[in-house]
Design a protein around this motif. Sequence first.
Motif, PDB file in Angstrom:
ATOM      1  N   SER A  80       0.951  -1.400   0.005  1.00  9.14           N
ATOM      2  CA  SER A  80       0.056  -0.073   0.105  1.00  9.14           C
ATOM      3  C   SER A  80       0.831   1.216   0.080  1.00  9.14           C
ATOM      4  O   SER A  80       0.613   2.216  -0.713  1.00  9.14           O
ATOM      5  CB  SER A  80      -0.819   0.067   1.192  1.00  9.14           C
ATOM      6  N   ASP A  87       2.383   1.525  -3.505  1.00  6.07           N
ATOM      7  CA  ASP A  87       1.297   2.223  -4.309  1.00  6.07           C
ATOM      8  C   ASP A  87       1.133   3.676  -4.307  1.00  6.07           C
ATOM      9  O   ASP A  87       1.042   4.517  -5.071  1.00  6.07           O
ATOM     10  CB  ASP A  87       0.124   1.479  -4.181  1.00  6.07           C
ATOM     11  N   ASN A  88       1.038   3.993  -2.833  1.00  2.00           N
ATOM     12  CA  ASN A  88       0.730   5.434  -2.476  1.00  2.00           C
ATOM     13  C   ASN A  88       1.979   6.555  -3.036  1.00  2.00           C
ATOM     14  O   ASN A  88       1.667   7.450  -3.800  1.00  2.00           O
ATOM     15  CB  ASN A  88       0.577   5.753  -1.055  1.00  2.00           C
ATOM     16  N   GLU A  89       3.397   5.838  -3.057  1.00  3.97           N
ATOM     17  CA  GLU A  89       4.283   6.614  -3.386  1.00  3.97           C
ATOM     18  C   GLU A  89       4.308   6.806  -5.114  1.00  3.97           C
ATOM     19  O   GLU A  89       4.541   7.851  -5.442  1.00  3.97           O
ATOM     20  CB  GLU A  89       5.544   5.881  -3.262  1.00  3.97           C
ATOM     21  N   ILE A  90       3.807   5.730  -5.670  1.00  2.09           N
ATOM     22  CA  ILE A  90       3.551   5.675  -7.118  1.00  2.09           C
ATOM     23  C   ILE A  90       2.593   7.040  -7.351  1.00  2.09           C
ATOM     24  O   ILE A  90       2.895   7.614  -8.378  1.00  2.09           O
ATOM     25  CB  ILE A  90       3.164   4.370  -7.795  1.00  2.09           C
ATOM     26  N   LEU A  91       1.729   6.979  -6.698  1.00  5.01           N
ATOM     27  CA  LEU A  91       0.594   7.718  -6.912  1.00  5.01           C
ATOM     28  C   LEU A  91       1.116   9.191  -6.674  1.00  5.01           C
ATOM     29  O   LEU A  91       0.610  10.389  -7.414  1.00  5.01           O
ATOM     30  CB  LEU A  91      -0.873   7.545  -6.124  1.00  5.01           C
ATOM     31  N   GLN A 119       3.041  10.344  -9.568  1.00  4.04           N
ATOM     32  CA  GLN A 119       2.277  10.539 -10.898  1.00  4.04           C
ATOM     33  C   GLN A 119       1.718  11.826 -10.566  1.00  4.04           C
ATOM     34  O   GLN A 119       1.735  12.751 -11.619  1.00  4.04           O
ATOM     35  CB  GLN A 119       1.635   9.460 -10.773  1.00  4.04           C
ATOM     36  N   LEU A 120       1.132  12.406  -9.482  1.00  2.26           N
ATOM     37  CA  LEU A 120       0.570  13.459  -9.278  1.00  2.26           C
ATOM     38  C   LEU A 120       1.466  14.741  -9.349  1.00  2.26           C
ATOM     39  O   LEU A 120       1.364  15.613  -9.997  1.00  2.26           O
ATOM     40  CB  LEU A 120      -0.202  13.383  -7.801  1.00  2.26           C
TER      41      LEU A 120
END
Length: 327
Positions: free
Chosen positions: A16, A19-23, A26-27
Amino acid sequence: MLRPPSHACPSLKDRSTMDNEILVQQLEATGDYKVIRRFIAPDHYASLDGVDRQQLRIAMIIDTETTGLNKETDKIIDLGFVLAEFNAKTGQVHRIVERYSGFEDPGMPIPASITQLTGIQDADVAGQVLDEARVEAAIARASVVIAHNAAFDRGFLERRFPSFVSKWWACSQKEAPWQEMMTGSAKLEWLAYQLGGVFYRAHRALVDAEVLLFILTKTGPSARTILSHVLESSARRTFCVWAENAPFDKKDVLKKEKGYRWSDGSSAERPIKAWYKAGVVDLAAELAMLGAEVYDRPAQVTVDTISGRERYTERYLTRDKMPVAVP
C-alpha cells in the motif's frame, strides 16, 4: 509447499505504501499538485560519524498548552519537550536523547475555547501531575531552552519550575531568519508545510516541540541550519535604553516613531519614570538617534544589558543600570 522468502513478498502495508508513493510521483509529475505528508518524528537527524564530541550540547525544545494567556492566573495543562543533541559549532542536530509529554490538572475547568483549540478536555487532565523529577533532570541537562514564542512559554514555565529562571533561552519565532527567508509567516504549522512539506495536529505540546525541532534542522541562509541562526542571534547581547528626562514634546517621536514605552516608575519591575525601549541591537545607533531627534542638549540615559538569561522576561529592568552619554 515451499514459500518464498519474506523479503520477496511485501506485506499488504508495504504494498500500500509503495502504491501510494507511485500515486504521489504521478500527481506531482503533472505540475498541478503538491502532496504534503503527515509529520513523523524521527529519533535522529544527522550522523555522528566524524563529529567532534567535545562540541556536542543538549537543547531543550519545549512547548506548553495552558488554560489562557495570563501567567499569573492561568495554568499549564500540557507540557511537552524534546532533548536533542546538537553541535554547538555548526548548529547541526544529531540524535534525540529524551522526549516527555505530560498533562497537569489546573484545578479549574478548561475554557471551551482552549478545548476547541487543543482538544484537551477536563477528563484528560483530572488528577494528573507533571513528573517534576523528570522535568527538573531535563532542565539540568540543557544548555539552551528553545520555544516558538519564548515570551509566552517562559513566564508559565518559570512559575511552575523555577529552575528555568537560570537557563539561557532562545525564541525560534523571534530569532530565526524568517524575514530573510521570506517564509511569509512564522506560524509553526505554516513553516512545517513551507519548509518541510508536512502537516500535523497542532496545539499539543509534544508534537509542537517535535515539529519545531524538525524545522530547526532545515537549511537557512548561508547554507546553515536554522538552529545555528537562532543560536547566533540568541548569543548577542541586546539593550534596554531609558530615555530619562526626554523633552515632553518628543513623546510622540519616542512612542509612535521609535517604539518606546512609558514607565511611570511605580512598578518594581520598571522603577524608573521614563520612556524605555527593550531589545535594542545597535546601541550606538540608538544613542545617536536620541541625540539627533530627541534631546536638544547634552544628556545622559541609562542602559540595561540583556542576555539569553533575561530575555523574554523583565528581570533585567530591576538590575543596576549603566549611565551612558548621548552624543
